[in-house]
Design a protein around this motif. Structure first.
Motif: not given
Length: 248
Positions: A113, A146, A150, A201-202
């Motif tokens: 990421g 991600q 992002k 992020y995910n």
């Protein structure tokens, strides 16, 4: 070898690409290893980063050992058929691996990421290596857990011209035998020490990552070379990628 976030983990390289020094020098591509060494030297000099408690270091060590034990042979072997997938890119457009293979070989890279400094080092060296990669008729495609927004931030910030695809349901990571779930204890260590919540992020509840990996896939969808390593600092060198493409 000391690691900032984890202990050294046993590694599995499923293709050993041997290159004479002269061939390595001949390639006008940057070295990931040199970039990594410079980054780590600068970090030591500036003493950046949090001071981890012995308890948090133990949690990281245990998580690393558990991952290495549970995934002794991550990734897919050379000669295997690469699983197809269709994933959204940074702009929300679906991209199919096999559709892209119609245009030529693909260098497929799985990374953790935008928050990962070693992933950023790798992507920077790959960006600078694109002329050599594309000169062999290949294209670069990257995959990360991600969210697309992002990835879009990365594209804008670092001017990445290659595809960054979001594996939002973890299906590609699982198909390539790279998927693992981050222990909740390690999630808490990241929050306390680095101000990092992987869910930011995910997506909510997605504390998952891939073992970093690189594959060179020919037009028929066969994996011809590659590397996967549970030590997330280790990445396949751009020069080795270009050499593998030359061998197709």
């Amino acid at each position: 070898m000391h690691m900032m976030y984890q202990v050294v983990l046993p590694a599995f390289l499923f293709a050993v690409l041997t290159m004479p020094p002269a061939a390595m020098a001949a390639e006008s591509v940057p070295s990931y290893e040199q970039a990594r060494e410079q980054f780590e030297a600068e970090r030591r000099q500036t003493s950046n980063g949090p001071k981890l408690s012995p308890e948090d270091r133990q949690i990281m060590q245990q998580a690393g050992e558990d991952l290495a034990a549970s995934m002794p042979d991550p990734g897919l072997e050379v000669g295997k058929k690469a699983p197809d997938f269709a994933l959204p890119n940074a702009f929300g457009k679906s991209v199919s691996l096999y559709k892209q293979l119609e245009n030529g070989p693909v260098v497929l890279v799985f990374y953790r990421g935008a928050w990962c400094p070693y992933c950023n080092l790798q992507l920077h060296t790959l960006r600078e290596s694109l002329p050599a990669i594309e000169g062999e008729g290949a294209q670069l495609i990257t995959v990360t857990p991600q969210k697309p927004d992002k990835s879009l931030e990365q594209v804008k910030k670092d001017d990445y011209p290659f595809e960054i695809l979001s594996d939002l349901d973890s299906s590609a990571m699982k198909a390539y035998n790279l998927y693992f779930e981050v222990p909740i204890e390690l999630v808490d260590v990241y929050r306390r020490n680095f101000g990092l919540d992987l869910a930011d992020y995910n997506g909510d509840g997605r504390y998952v990552l891939p073992v970093p990996a690189t594959y060179i896939i020919d037009r028929e969808g066969i994996i011809r070379a590659g590397a996967a390593d549970v030590d997330y600092k280790e990445r396949m060198e751009p020069a080795a990628i270009v050499e593998a493409l030359k061998r197709l």
